[in-house]
Design an enzyme around this catalytic site. Structure first.
Site, PDB file in Angstrom:
ATOM      1  N   ASP A  32      -4.132  10.415  10.151  1.00  0.00           N
ATOM      2  CA  ASP A  32      -2.830   9.866  10.498  1.00  0.00           C
ATOM      3  C   ASP A  32      -2.253  10.441  11.779  1.00  0.00           C
ATOM      4  O   ASP A  32      -2.364  11.630  12.047  1.00  0.00           O
ATOM      5  CB  ASP A  32      -1.845  10.087   9.345  1.00  0.00           C
ATOM      6  CG  ASP A  32      -2.138   9.179   8.171  1.00  0.00           C
ATOM      7  OD1 ASP A  32      -2.202   7.957   8.395  1.00  0.00           O
ATOM      8  OD2 ASP A  32      -2.349   9.679   7.050  1.00  0.00           O
ATOM      9  N   GLU A  56       0.871  -1.171   0.000  1.00  0.00           N
ATOM     10  CA  GLU A  56       0.000   0.000   0.000  1.00  0.00           C
ATOM     11  C   GLU A  56       0.912   1.226   0.000  1.00  0.00           C
ATOM     12  O   GLU A  56       1.705   1.422   0.917  1.00  0.00           O
ATOM     13  CB  GLU A  56      -0.884  -0.022   1.256  1.00  0.00           C
ATOM     14  CG  GLU A  56      -1.814   1.157   1.382  1.00  0.00           C
ATOM     15  CD  GLU A  56      -2.553   1.160   2.737  1.00  0.00           C
ATOM     16  OE1 GLU A  56      -2.673   0.106   3.383  1.00  0.00           O
ATOM     17  OE2 GLU A  56      -2.989   2.250   3.149  1.00  0.00           O
TER      18      GLU A  56
END
Lengths: 406, 266
Positions: free
Chosen positions: B60, B49
């Site tokens: 994040d 990924e």
């Protein structure tokens, strides 16, 4: 004009909060359930007599509404002799318009059974307002503030702490308002079960742009009636500074159907649009997605957000509320940049001519009024949202004018 | 069927979960991120990924934020993401791109879907593209023949979860917890429940991400999920080591032990 159009179906669809092609919802799935609950709660309370009465009482007995209007006759000499009327949101408890939205959202927080609120703040005005409402209603409060801004606005950091809030300096990215919003979003994704995010402007995912506007439209509702009472007619133009755009949409909204009234938003032009160092999302940006909604924003070719620059911490934001983007595109409102220098001249001028020290954010609107007044001449009446007071800016102003002497 | 779907089907027939390894493109530089991807593939990662570094990554935590900042400072953009995607698929491993929405919109939705396809990418994970806004992207990715992968959350109500899962092709990304990416000391129990709830609506494989960082956690997740996604723990190794070469050695060791953990799960 609250109609919002779903791009895909072409039918009005308020549930997803579009303003033309702007607005909407671009968020992690973890937040969707909370946003749905919030949207539903907002819609319900808009017509709930108990909620309306509760908020109205807070306005009257706590924040000091209705705020007055003041005619600025000496300042008007510098604005082409136009009639200048100031809507005095600086006289609200906590010193700016921000309290209108915060009291509404804090009441919603209680209704949703949540015990903790978080907020982002740039200049500190929204953080102070949130900390104030949290103290009043017994909610835990954490305010995220860019490290850069905690230095520029240290007085407001001290106020928030006095009010019992925790202030978290944000050290990621550009360390300003944009990054404070990122950090607040991360907190919210993690703690959404017991936490409400009191977003301070008309940006962000649906329902924030609509909800925050609805809590601020009281500014325009009052001002419209007050100006008509004073002058016997509608003003020729309504002016307000625009960062995210909450004070502007608050005063614009009730005038949108009055097509004779020009709506003029003043963006932070920083060192000038041509220098690239500014915070004018509409005048100097292009459409994109930031912080959960599509609107105008400052970005590079890859869609990375560009840093904004402004002497005013409260306008130092690379995006703008989606409804402003829409009003701009359909030509109902105009947006112009005001440089730091122009804003500081207006800041000083209002202080000396009227005995009112405005927030530097607000000074952008006053600088715009000087230009528009000169364009329209002495027959014109201008209504300006005096969104906040300048006590917090005294140090910035002292440094700015001191530097000019050198 | 995408290379990704083929690989997941093959692993299912072998009765084991896939190891999906995440790295941001261009971290710390384009060439070094290619070297790191080679290490991941050699040491047992089944699927790669590739993150599109972004200025405002609200899903994040601090580790991926720091890596993205480094990649951006070193000039990573759409061109570099696609170059690294192509490099990865040339290693004969299925690869997907994880990106926030604005970079796709600015590149051009249709053009981006085509570019992923021409780099032999299998699909795109879009963590902040809410379903209400996703139709243009779903149409373009279908036209281009790539998978669109959305993130499902423990907070999603049943009807909503069904919509999200049904919109996914390739796999459904199940967020193990309410929160952002990062290393955690344990995997939330909500992950297993979420996987079970998703399987009630769709046949699509379900892969679990957020907070999986140790071989023990990977093994636990691999016992019930179709794939285990690890990102922050791999990046942390590279951020912490004084020089990149040592980082790659440590990365090889961690990758291998994660892969072993996943292989021993069932």
């Amino acid at each position: 004009m609250s109609t919002t159009t779903d791009l895909t179906g072409g039918k009005p669809d308020v549930s997803v909060g579009h303003f033309g092609e702007y607005g909407g919802r671009f968020v992690p799935e973890a937040l969707v359930a909370a946003l749905d609950e919030l949207a539903q709660m907002h819609a319900q309370t808009q017509t709930d007599p108990t909620f309306i009465a509760e908020l109205d009482e807070l306005h009257r007995t706590y924040s000091g509404r209705p705020s007055i209007i003041t005619e600025a006759k000496r300042f008007a000499c510098y604005a082409g002799g136009a009639r200048i009327i100031l809507k005095r949101e600086d006289l609200n408890h906590t010193g700016s318009h921000k309290i209108n939205n915060v009291l509404g959202q804090a009441l919603l927080t209680k209704r949703m059974g949540k015990s903790r609120v978080i907020a982002e703040t740039g200049a500190g005005q929204h953080g102070v307002a949130t900390a104030t409402a949290a103290a009043l209603m017994g909610l835990d409060c954490v305010v995220y503030m860019g490290e850069e801004d905690t230095k520029r606005q240290s007085l407001n950091v001290a106020r928030m702490k006095l009010l019992g809030a925790e202030v978290v300096p944000v050290t990621s990215g550009s360390r300003t308002l944009k990054d404070a919003i990122n950090e607040a979003m991360r907190d919210w994704v993690t703690n959404v079960a017991d936490t409400h995010y009191i977003l301070g402007t008309v940006a962000g995912p649906h329902p924030f742009p609509t909800m925050v506007r609805d809590f601020h439209r009281i500014i325009g509702d009052e001002a419209r009636a007050q100006v008509i009472e004073l002058t016997g007619k509608l003003p020729d133009a309504v002016l307000a500074c625009v960062g995210g755009g909450s004070n502007a949409i608050g005063i614009f909204y009730p005038f949108i159907q009055d097509t004779s009234v020009r709506l003029i938003g003043l963006e932070a032009g920083g060192d000038g649009i041509e220098t690239g160092r500014h915070a004018s999302a509409i005048s100097g940006g292009r459409p994109g997605v930031l912080h959960g909604a599509r609107s105008y924003m400052l970005q590079d070719k890859d869609g990375q957000t560009r840093e904004s620059h402004s002497i005013s911490a409260g306008l130092d934001y690379p995006g703008v509320g989606p409804e402003h983007a829409y009003l701009h595109d359909i030509g109902r409102a105009e947006y112009r940049p005001i440089t730091d220098k122009e804003a500081m001249e207006a800041f000083s001028l209002l202080s000396r001519t009227e005995g009112i020290i405005p927030a530097i954010e607000t000074a952008h609107a006053l600088a715009g009024a000087m230009k528009v007044g000169n364009e329209l001449g002495p027959k014109a009446t201008l209504l300006i949202n005096l969104s906040g007071r300048g006590d917090k800016d005294v140090e910035t102003a002292a440094n700015y004018f001191e530097n000019l002497k050198m | 069927m995408s290379h990704l779907s083929e690989r997941l089907a093959q692993l299912k027939s072998e009765n084991r979960a896939a190891f999906i390894a995440y790295l941001p493109a261009g971290f710390p530089t384009v060439e070094k991120s290619k070297a790191a991807i080679e290490v991941l593939v050699k040491n047992g990662a089944d699927i790669i990924e590739i993150g599109f570094p972004y200025s405002d990554p609200i899903m994040d935590g601090p580790i991926i934020q720091e890596a993205a900042d480094i990649a951006l400072a070193n000039g990573a953009g759409a061109k570099e993401v696609l170059e690294i995607l192509e490099f990865t698929t040339n290693l004969n491993v299925p690869a997907v791109v994880m990106t926030y929405w604005n970079p796709i919109e600015q590149y051009g939705i249709s053009k981006f879907a085509d570019a992923i396809k021409s780099a032999n990418g299998s699909g795109v994970i879009t963590p902040d593209l809410s379903l209400e806004e996703a139709n243009p992207w779903i149409n373009e990715s279908n036209r281009a023949g790539i998978d669109n992968i959305f993130v499902a959350a423990p907070s999603s109500l049943p009807e909503r979860l069904n919509h999200v899962a049904s919109a996914c092709s390739g796999f459904v990304y199940a967020a193990s917890l309410m929160g952002v990416t990062g290393t955690r000391t344990s995997v939330s129990s909500s992950a297993k429940d979420l996987v079970a709830r998703i399987r009630e609506s769709v046949q699509t494989p379900v892969c679990v991400g957020l907070g999986v960082s140790t071989p023990e956690q990977a093994k636990e997740v691999a016992s019930y999920a179709d794939g285990v996604i690890v990102g922050s723990a791999l990046i942390k190794i590279l951020l912490e080591q004084p020089d990149f070469e040592t980082g790659l050695k440590e990365l090889a060791t961690l990758t291998k032990s994660l892969a072993d953990g996943i292989r021993q799960a069932r």
